[in-house]
Design an enzyme around this catalytic site. Sequence first.
Site, PDB file in Angstrom:
ATOM      1  NE  ARG A  62      -6.219   4.148   6.535  1.00  8.38           N
ATOM      2  CZ  ARG A  62      -5.562   4.713   6.899  1.00  8.38           C
ATOM      3  NH1 ARG A  62      -5.551   4.569   8.942  1.00  8.38           N
ATOM      4  NH2 ARG A  62      -4.636   4.695   7.043  1.00  8.38           N
ATOM      5  CE  LYS A  67      -1.227   1.749   4.061  1.00 10.03           C
ATOM      6  NZ  LYS A  67      -1.453   2.978   4.454  1.00 10.03           N
ATOM      7  CG  ASN A  68       2.861   3.000   3.421  1.00 11.92           C
ATOM      8  OD1 ASN A  68       1.505   2.781   3.149  1.00 11.92           O
ATOM      9  ND2 ASN A  68       3.502   2.508   4.559  1.00 11.92           N
ATOM     10  CG  ASP A  82       3.269   1.658   9.876  1.00  9.87           C
ATOM     11  OD1 ASP A  82       3.410   2.483  10.416  1.00  9.87           O
ATOM     12  OD2 ASP A  82       4.012   2.235   8.097  1.00  9.87           O
ATOM     13  CB  CYS A 120      -3.955  10.548  12.716  1.00  6.93           C
ATOM     14  SG  CYS A 120      -2.867   9.854  12.001  1.00  6.93           S
ATOM     15  NE  ARG A 165       1.548  10.612  10.200  1.00  6.22           N
ATOM     16  CZ  ARG A 165       0.699   9.388   9.627  1.00  6.22           C
ATOM     17  NH1 ARG A 165      -0.363   9.127   9.893  1.00  6.22           N
ATOM     18  NH2 ARG A 165       1.742   8.822   8.913  1.00  6.22           N
TER      19      ARG A 165
HETATM   20  C1  UD1 Z   1       4.935   6.784   6.213  1.00  8.50           C
HETATM   21  C2  UD1 Z   1       4.395   5.929   5.953  1.00  8.50           C
HETATM   22  C3  UD1 Z   1       3.357   5.472   7.392  1.00  8.50           C
HETATM   23  C4  UD1 Z   1       4.743   4.643   8.268  1.00  8.50           C
HETATM   24  C5  UD1 Z   1       5.855   6.276   8.847  1.00  8.50           C
HETATM   25  C6  UD1 Z   1       6.420   5.915   9.157  1.00  8.50           C
HETATM   26  C7  UD1 Z   1       2.770   5.992   4.270  1.00  8.50           C
HETATM   27  C8  UD1 Z   1       1.686   6.058   3.229  1.00  8.50           C
HETATM   28  N1  UD1 Z   1       3.322   6.020   5.395  1.00  8.50           N
HETATM   29  O1  UD1 Z   1       3.950   8.134   7.082  1.00  8.50           O
HETATM   30  O2  UD1 Z   1       2.933   4.036   7.289  1.00  8.50           O
HETATM   31  O3  UD1 Z   1       4.602   4.730   9.555  1.00  8.50           O
HETATM   32  O4  UD1 Z   1       6.076   6.483   6.876  1.00  8.50           O
HETATM   33  O5  UD1 Z   1       7.412   4.911   9.036  1.00  8.50           O
HETATM   34  O6  UD1 Z   1       4.050   5.675   3.132  1.00  8.50           O
HETATM   35  N2  UD1 Z   1       7.566  14.724  10.959  1.00  8.50           N
HETATM   36  C9  UD1 Z   1       7.615  15.916  10.449  1.00  8.50           C
HETATM   37  N3  UD1 Z   1       7.764  17.140   9.631  1.00  8.50           N
HETATM   38  C10 UD1 Z   1       7.222  15.795   8.747  1.00  8.50           C
HETATM   39  C11 UD1 Z   1       7.299  14.872   8.387  1.00  8.50           C
HETATM   40  C12 UD1 Z   1       7.211  14.193   9.083  1.00  8.50           C
HETATM   41  O7  UD1 Z   1       8.442  16.185  11.998  1.00  8.50           O
HETATM   42  O8  UD1 Z   1       7.248  17.196   7.465  1.00  8.50           O
HETATM   43  C13 UD1 Z   1       7.970  13.132  12.044  1.00  8.50           C
HETATM   44  C14 UD1 Z   1       6.934  12.490  11.875  1.00  8.50           C
HETATM   45  O9  UD1 Z   1       5.557  13.583  12.580  1.00  8.50           O
HETATM   46  C15 UD1 Z   1       7.182  11.417  12.638  1.00  8.50           C
HETATM   47  C16 UD1 Z   1       8.648  11.819  11.848  1.00  8.50           C
HETATM   48  O10 UD1 Z   1       8.459  12.853  11.120  1.00  8.50           O
HETATM   49  O11 UD1 Z   1       7.791  12.172  13.812  1.00  8.50           O
HETATM   50  C17 UD1 Z   1       7.835   9.995  10.503  1.00  8.50           C
HETATM   51  O12 UD1 Z   1       7.020  10.350   9.809  1.00  8.50           O
HETATM   52  P1  UD1 Z   1       7.140  10.325   8.158  1.00  8.50           P
HETATM   53  O13 UD1 Z   1       7.790   9.412   7.427  1.00  8.50           O
HETATM   54  O14 UD1 Z   1       7.245  11.333   7.548  1.00  8.50           O
HETATM   55  O15 UD1 Z   1       5.328   9.871   7.860  1.00  8.50           O
HETATM   56  P2  UD1 Z   1       5.170  10.101   7.300  1.00  8.50           P
HETATM   57  O16 UD1 Z   1       5.092   9.710   5.457  1.00  8.50           O
HETATM   58  O17 UD1 Z   1       3.409  10.422   6.634  1.00  8.50           O
END
Ligand code: UD1
Length: 421
Positions: free
Chosen positions: A399, A22-23, A307, A116, A121
């Site tokens: 999902r 999915k990701n 995850d 969420c 996030r």
């Molecule tokens: C993706 C995955 C999700 C997984 C996560 C971490 C998808 C669709 N989802 O989510 O399943 O749990 O990676 O492996 O691929 N952060 C910031 N600023 C930002 C972005 C992120 O501070 O602009 C922080 C987040 O709050 C979190 C960490 O960085 O603590 C990692 O988040 P991130 O890797 O961005 O998660 P997603 O890409 O949203």
Amino acid sequence: MERIIIEGGIPLHGTVQAGGSKNAALPILAATLLTAESCTISNVPDVSDVQFMVKILQHLGAHAEPLDKNTVRVEARNIRDEAPYDLVRKMRASVVLLGPLLGRLKSCKVSVPGGCVIGPRPIDLHVEGLNKLGAHFTLEEGNIVSHTQELTGTVIDLKSKFGSTVLGTENVIMAATVAKGVTIIKHAAQEPEVVDLASFLEKMGAKISGAGTPTIRIEGVRALHGCEHRIICDRIEAGTFMTAAAITGGNILVRGCDPVHLHALIEKLEKMGLNIHWEKYDIRVQVDQPLRGTKVVTEPYPGFPTDMQAQLMAVMSLGEKSSTVIEKVFPERFMHAAELVRMGAKIQVRGDTAHIDGVKQLSGAHVMASDLRASAALVIAGLAAHGQTTIHRVYHIDRGYENIDEKLRSLGARIWRERDA
Ligand code: UD1
């Protein structure tokens, strides 16, 4: 609404095929917007997040049609730059539209994703990275509105205090493929899904090196073209089946997944006493001794995946002695703990750390799914629990898992769905 009912206590046996990731599918479907030509993506999981993304692409004006259950063809000949709030709000990952829309149209309007249940996030790094490429952002009535005269390559550091960002890295890569000049991403996410996106983009004509390492180099090209691509296997789905075998004392073969992608989980399950063998894309998981406790710290890839944290916690709750989970990626991601406690688990959460004292038995209960992986953990716990477990709000699990109940039934589990009255 539907609920899942499980009568626990049956050791799982047999063979199960893991589906497409999915990701990986979500950013790859978004990336099809970078070309007007047709792209055919196979091994796409038939899960509701992917269905949302296909609907968003259609709303944006793309012809996105399923060729069969797991193949989607997208032709984004004439598209608009505004993603619909009603669909976007249902899926946080739709933020990954920013990069491709900016790359293709030089403008976009996408509603700001909220927090969420797994915690706040933010998307500051997405915005910062795209801004460095030359995109300007404003916030208008809950929407991120962005435009650029021209995207120009530069050096971008994507490190957050929690490590790298997966969707942030993917957004910047996608925009940079059609930027002028060279972009270097430092502290890039190294997840296999980022590598799969890069390999899709390369098939479209992008010039990318270093995907899968902390430094990615992208040399912008004038235009991308259509291609065919097969999505990698879902390591989290495969890992979830492995924990199902672990908690039920089973012996199963999980097919289709690269064991390298599951290295951190395999290492922990082995420490807990499981027998794990693999050959190419087949992983056998066998339990022949009581489960031991262990310590897990979640980290970006190649560390232990956040995850898989909830599912492993369910297994730990039946381990001999105690276990510890430190959640470094999403420090508030413990919604499943309270529901597992309702099933008899002994778990104490303080800040980003959970202490789990193993118990002899879990017992079936009515429990509430709160997010995708938390609901998977409740299914795992239910498979081992004494008596009947009813999991409410199962739309969370749909999902990201294709027919999880059917696949577990094929391994011998007594699991079925009922509609809420
Ligand atoms: C993706 C995955 C999700 C997984 C996560 C971490 C998808 C669709 N989802 O989510 O399943 O749990 O990676 O492996 O691929 N952060 C910031 N600023 C930002 C972005 C992120 O501070 O602009 C922080 C987040 O709050 C979190 C960490 O960085 O603590 C990692 O988040 P991130 O890797 O961005 O998660 P997603 O890409 O949203």
